[in-house]
Design a protein around this motif. Sequence first.
Motif, PDB file in Angstrom:
ATOM      1  N   TYR B 137      24.710  14.703  48.119  1.00  0.00           N
ATOM      2  CA  TYR B 137      25.135  13.924  46.957  1.00  0.00           C
ATOM      3  C   TYR B 137      26.536  14.349  46.505  1.00  0.00           C
ATOM      4  O   TYR B 137      27.402  13.516  46.246  1.00  0.00           O
ATOM      5  CB  TYR B 137      24.126  14.101  45.817  1.00  0.00           C
ATOM      6  CG  TYR B 137      24.502  13.313  44.580  1.00  0.00           C
ATOM      7  CD1 TYR B 137      24.251  11.948  44.515  1.00  0.00           C
ATOM      8  CD2 TYR B 137      25.122  13.938  43.487  1.00  0.00           C
ATOM      9  CE1 TYR B 137      24.608  11.212  43.392  1.00  0.00           C
ATOM     10  CE2 TYR B 137      25.482  13.211  42.369  1.00  0.00           C
ATOM     11  CZ  TYR B 137      25.223  11.850  42.322  1.00  0.00           C
ATOM     12  OH  TYR B 137      25.591  11.122  41.219  1.00  0.00           O
ATOM     13  N   ASP B 138      26.751  15.649  46.468  1.00  0.00           N
ATOM     14  CA  ASP B 138      28.050  16.147  46.005  1.00  0.00           C
ATOM     15  C   ASP B 138      29.188  15.737  46.937  1.00  0.00           C
ATOM     16  O   ASP B 138      30.278  15.408  46.487  1.00  0.00           O
ATOM     17  CB  ASP B 138      28.019  17.680  45.878  1.00  0.00           C
ATOM     18  CG  ASP B 138      27.077  18.131  44.767  1.00  0.00           C
ATOM     19  OD1 ASP B 138      26.739  17.294  43.899  1.00  0.00           O
ATOM     20  OD2 ASP B 138      26.656  19.316  44.774  1.00  0.00           O
ATOM     21  N   ILE B 139      28.918  15.759  48.222  1.00  0.00           N
ATOM     22  CA  ILE B 139      30.000  15.442  49.177  1.00  0.00           C
ATOM     23  C   ILE B 139      30.177  13.938  49.342  1.00  0.00           C
ATOM     24  O   ILE B 139      31.293  13.438  49.373  1.00  0.00           O
ATOM     25  CB  ILE B 139      29.715  16.078  50.564  1.00  0.00           C
ATOM     26  CG1 ILE B 139      29.644  17.613  50.457  1.00  0.00           C
ATOM     27  CG2 ILE B 139      30.808  15.693  51.581  1.00  0.00           C
ATOM     28  CD1 ILE B 139      29.155  18.312  51.728  1.00  0.00           C
ATOM     29  N   PHE B 140      29.057  13.198  49.453  1.00  0.00           N
ATOM     30  CA  PHE B 140      29.159  11.799  49.882  1.00  0.00           C
ATOM     31  C   PHE B 140      28.885  10.765  48.796  1.00  0.00           C
ATOM     32  O   PHE B 140      29.190   9.597  48.973  1.00  0.00           O
ATOM     33  CB  PHE B 140      28.185  11.545  51.048  1.00  0.00           C
ATOM     34  CG  PHE B 140      28.449  12.403  52.260  1.00  0.00           C
ATOM     35  CD1 PHE B 140      29.428  12.047  53.159  1.00  0.00           C
ATOM     36  CD2 PHE B 140      27.726  13.568  52.485  1.00  0.00           C
ATOM     37  CE1 PHE B 140      29.683  12.829  54.277  1.00  0.00           C
ATOM     38  CE2 PHE B 140      27.970  14.355  53.606  1.00  0.00           C
ATOM     39  CZ  PHE B 140      28.955  13.987  54.503  1.00  0.00           C
ATOM     40  N   LYS B 141      28.259  11.167  47.712  1.00  0.00           N
ATOM     41  CA  LYS B 141      27.875  10.218  46.656  1.00  0.00           C
ATOM     42  C   LYS B 141      27.236   8.938  47.219  1.00  0.00           C
ATOM     43  O   LYS B 141      27.677   7.830  46.896  1.00  0.00           O
ATOM     44  CB  LYS B 141      29.106   9.830  45.821  1.00  0.00           C
ATOM     45  CG  LYS B 141      29.742  10.962  45.033  1.00  0.00           C
ATOM     46  CD  LYS B 141      28.993  11.236  43.739  1.00  0.00           C
ATOM     47  CE  LYS B 141      29.522  12.395  42.921  1.00  0.00           C
ATOM     48  NZ  LYS B 141      29.938  13.598  43.609  1.00  0.00           N
ATOM     49  N   PRO B 142      26.212   9.063  48.051  1.00  0.00           N
ATOM     50  CA  PRO B 142      25.616   7.838  48.611  1.00  0.00           C
ATOM     51  C   PRO B 142      24.746   7.132  47.575  1.00  0.00           C
ATOM     52  O   PRO B 142      24.327   7.747  46.587  1.00  0.00           O
ATOM     53  CB  PRO B 142      24.751   8.375  49.755  1.00  0.00           C
ATOM     54  CG  PRO B 142      24.337   9.737  49.284  1.00  0.00           C
ATOM     55  CD  PRO B 142      25.480  10.272  48.453  1.00  0.00           C
ATOM     56  N   LYS B 143      24.480   5.855  47.817  1.00  0.00           N
ATOM     57  CA  LYS B 143      23.615   5.106  46.907  1.00  0.00           C
ATOM     58  C   LYS B 143      22.157   5.510  47.122  1.00  0.00           C
ATOM     59  O   LYS B 143      21.330   5.361  46.225  1.00  0.00           O
ATOM     60  CB  LYS B 143      23.755   3.614  47.170  1.00  0.00           C
ATOM     61  CG  LYS B 143      25.162   3.090  46.942  1.00  0.00           C
ATOM     62  CD  LYS B 143      25.200   1.586  47.249  1.00  0.00           C
ATOM     63  CE  LYS B 143      26.637   1.081  47.278  1.00  0.00           C
ATOM     64  NZ  LYS B 143      27.268   1.279  48.615  1.00  0.00           N
ATOM     65  N   ALA B 144      21.863   5.977  48.322  1.00  0.00           N
ATOM     66  CA  ALA B 144      20.476   6.329  48.612  1.00  0.00           C
ATOM     67  C   ALA B 144      20.395   7.384  49.701  1.00  0.00           C
ATOM     68  O   ALA B 144      21.266   7.462  50.565  1.00  0.00           O
ATOM     69  CB  ALA B 144      19.690   5.092  49.046  1.00  0.00           C
ATOM     70  N   ILE B 145      19.335   8.182  49.618  1.00  0.00           N
ATOM     71  CA  ILE B 145      19.069   9.184  50.649  1.00  0.00           C
ATOM     72  C   ILE B 145      17.614   9.035  51.083  1.00  0.00           C
ATOM     73  O   ILE B 145      16.707   9.029  50.246  1.00  0.00           O
ATOM     74  CB  ILE B 145      19.302  10.624  50.121  1.00  0.00           C
ATOM     75  CG1 ILE B 145      20.755  10.814  49.681  1.00  0.00           C
ATOM     76  CG2 ILE B 145      18.915  11.672  51.187  1.00  0.00           C
ATOM     77  CD1 ILE B 145      21.028  12.128  48.939  1.00  0.00           C
ATOM     78  N   GLY B 146      17.400   8.867  52.372  1.00  0.00           N
ATOM     79  CA  GLY B 146      16.039   8.834  52.906  1.00  0.00           C
ATOM     80  C   GLY B 146      15.733  10.190  53.533  1.00  0.00           C
ATOM     81  O   GLY B 146      16.576  10.746  54.223  1.00  0.00           O
TER      82      GLY B 146
END
Lengths: 460, 543
Positions: B137-146
């Motif tokens: 989250y800190d590096i990529f700020k994705p909308k979702a993580i599976g």
Amino acid sequence: MLLRHTPKEVAERHGVTINPAKTCQPVGAMYAALGVHGCLPHSHGSQGCCSYHRSALTRHYKEPIMAGTSSFTEGSSVFGGQANLLAAIANMFTIYDPDIIAVHTTCLSETIGDDLNQIAQKAGDDGRIPAGKKVIFCNTPSYVGSHVTGFSNMVAGIVRGLAAKTGTPKDQVNIIPGWVEPSDMREIKRIAKEMGVNIVLFPDTSDVVDTPQTGEFKMYPDGGVTQAELATVGDSIKTLALGSFASEAGAKQLDIDFKVPYEVLDLPIGLSATDRFVQALASAAKVEVPDSFIAERGRLVDVIADMSQYLYGKKVALYGDPDQLIPLTEFLLDLNMLPMHIVSGTPGKKFEKRIREIVGDRIPNLNLKNGQQADMFLMHQWIKNEPVDLLIGNTYGKYIARDENIPFVRHGFPILDRIGHSYFPTAGFTGGIRLLEQMLGVIMDKIDREASEPGFELVM
Amino acid sequence: MNTGRKLPDPSKLKEEILAKYPTKVARKRDKSIIINDPKLDQEIQSNVRTIPGIITQRGCAYAGCKGVVLGPTRDIVNLVHGPIGCSFYAWLTRRNQTDAGADGDNFMTYCFSTDMQDDNIVFGGEKKLKEAIQEIYDIFKPKAIGVFSTCPVGLIGDDVHAVSREMKEKLGDCNVFGFSCEGYKGVSQSAGHHIANNQLFKHVVGLDDTKPEGKFNINLLGEYNIGGDGFEIDRLFKLCGINVVCTFSGNSTIGAFEKSHTADLNLVMCHRSINYMAEMMETKYGIPWIKVNFIGADSTAKALRKVGEYFEDEGLTAKIEEVIAAEMPAVKAVIDDIRTRTEGKLAMLFVGGSRAHHYQELFRELGMATVSAGYEFGHRDDYEGRKVLPTIKVDADSRNIEEIKVEADPERFNPRASEEKMEALKAKGLEVSDYRGMAPDMNDNSLIVDDISHWEAEKLVEFYKPDIFCAGIKEKYVIQKSGIPLKQLHSYDYGGPYAGFKGAVNFYTDIDKMVSTVIWKKLKAPWLKKADTGEGLRAEYVA
């Protein structure tokens, strides 16, 4: 950009590995087992492991890679995999008729604690192993080490299961070549023959994963070290273990079992490491290095001297397996190139120690990391901070190479998108020329591609 | 496809195959090797355990879940919780193409793993998993993580769902959801498809009610954009004026999944991997589904026409006909030439859970007969049609996979088509909420083999001497060493696209190359060559 989310700023990580520079143990065990003649590797775990490992090896070698699986279900995961392995052993001997089944574990069978020793014993007691056939095994927990560790563990398993001695000392040297290509194994055998030294090379995947197309599929190809050869390794003068990560465990096992002394050498990649290998082999076998090697070596030195202007001072990033990276780093330094960033996912303190020994004070700002979170994501970040002129590693590097416009030489495992590694060795003096040719090729292609029209040269 | 061709009786072949097996194995395999009679309802044993030690094509539940269904999505970070291998092997190896534009989120080229070590196995890996999610989250700020579970995770009791919930709450603007897709679940990749469908449906579908802008809004289910198949199908939809709300899951995004329930029709390509989603969306939101096949030029035309028939719009129907008419001449020009070289040749297909069926259509267009086929991880309904669903016995391996209870959504359930309309469409021959399976489309006497083993494949090749064998990378060089070209139908041998009209042309051309390559006639050194080996690849019975 293909790796558009990779930031320049390096943040410390403890949880996530991104774009790994390693894979898990069992694939290495499978590869090592293929280097024994008439051997069918067997993956004791879920079907997916076997399928993935066969796929990875097939893509790398473009050859049949045969192996069995215990096909675990949820039931076997709860009650243990003994019934599955016993059934597998019986079925494989009946249907596929190998001489040897080489079983390795997976994270699944390791976590539930299946005891291979006991299961193999039971398979024998129950009459599931036909007369004259063998089941050998090793433990390859995927959560320890890397694919290199798995290779190493299976080599030790081969020693435990198949090595023997007749009691009559033999004028021969054992060579454990490490996880190298069949072309390299073939080259090592050629070098020994040229020197007049009898060797037993094991495992030996030449003529196993580089077989000819004749219109006939052979489940057990002609190559591989034979049981007869392994039955004499206890009589040998010495064992040369090439690469401590992949080969030392096997050599040590031979020493323990049969008192065959061993010497650990770097893989003979590049000038200096090949020099040491040739001398070590000559000294072990008590022969003189033949004159033909002066010429072989001289050809490599000649190319280096002639092409030095294109290599001198060029910065390099490399990633892969420790046993390869160590001599590669040394070779780059022999070429007056600057290995700036070095990454291996394979853990082990020996790696950093050996690299620092080789590099000395020649690269003051060397970036070096192996083990946990030593991945290609980190390497890419280092490259963004300190750009390089050449990248060396497996096929996954092509994404970095394209994004950063870096000449790229494929080396190591896996190479999924080019051929050549099975046929043209990078080991030995001649292999050094092959490496040089590859490096110069990509460096010069870039010069050509980017030269202005007036500056575009015919002769380089 | 049923070409009406007379095929030899493979009874003796089957006997020979079984004779090699230990009795128990033979008894079991007997039920999975069926000599087809399209007039009969024959039970084809499938989706059952592979016998240990049998060299199988099959992979695991994780491969089906992460590799197949979720892998192709471009903006979800797929974090694999386990030792490094599982994530490594699923890294870019399935050729799912993505296009996120110049600066869209695209994590396709990345491989994420918690790289579990022995201390994580002993003391649990949840802490490391949380750390990993936070770092991503800190590096990529994705909308979702599976989060995908591998074998040891289930055994040591790490709760990926609880960790996902906790982290989702903590992060606030990132959807985190877990998949219990341990490799030992079920009997093949198929279990993983089901698990993926369930979790996507539970955690993602329906989160965004924004109405789509198009007039004819569909989802394309079970199309993974291997070699760019999805791009070619998208091109055709666009030409026809059909709006794709979401593809499950080639080049898809989390945003598209979230609003997929607003579409008016689901088209199902790969029945095996995605039928659960189609069914659940029908039950909860009232979206009907139709089985389609965009593999083959004729099938593509048929699939497009089905969409036209469903929407009952004259303008759309006319547009579809216009597109087909515009595309077909280029296809015909190529096939007319190639067919002169491929006509009468023989093919075998052992792949997937739908592909072995779909690709028979392309071979039919090439004038080639499919003599034998089977799935790697299909179920009885994929062979025999959904009519057998009520009679399939649920065994222990299937019971372990969660069946989620789906009911009509109190607010959002909206039957897109009346029952009369559905009946009328069915009467016209459309497979509405139905799939008739592969077996009825295959020739009399063709051999259907489920979960083919290495031994069986060798025997089949010896018996039929096919001109081409279709399977995957593990079989590729095994078969080719026997002197028969193998077409990979998972990765397409790095070619494609093979879907749609342009894809059909690509496939014809590639098959032509493979069966016409002169090297197959030069395998034997001339000093060893016997008089007849050069032309020995044709089966004797070909009329």
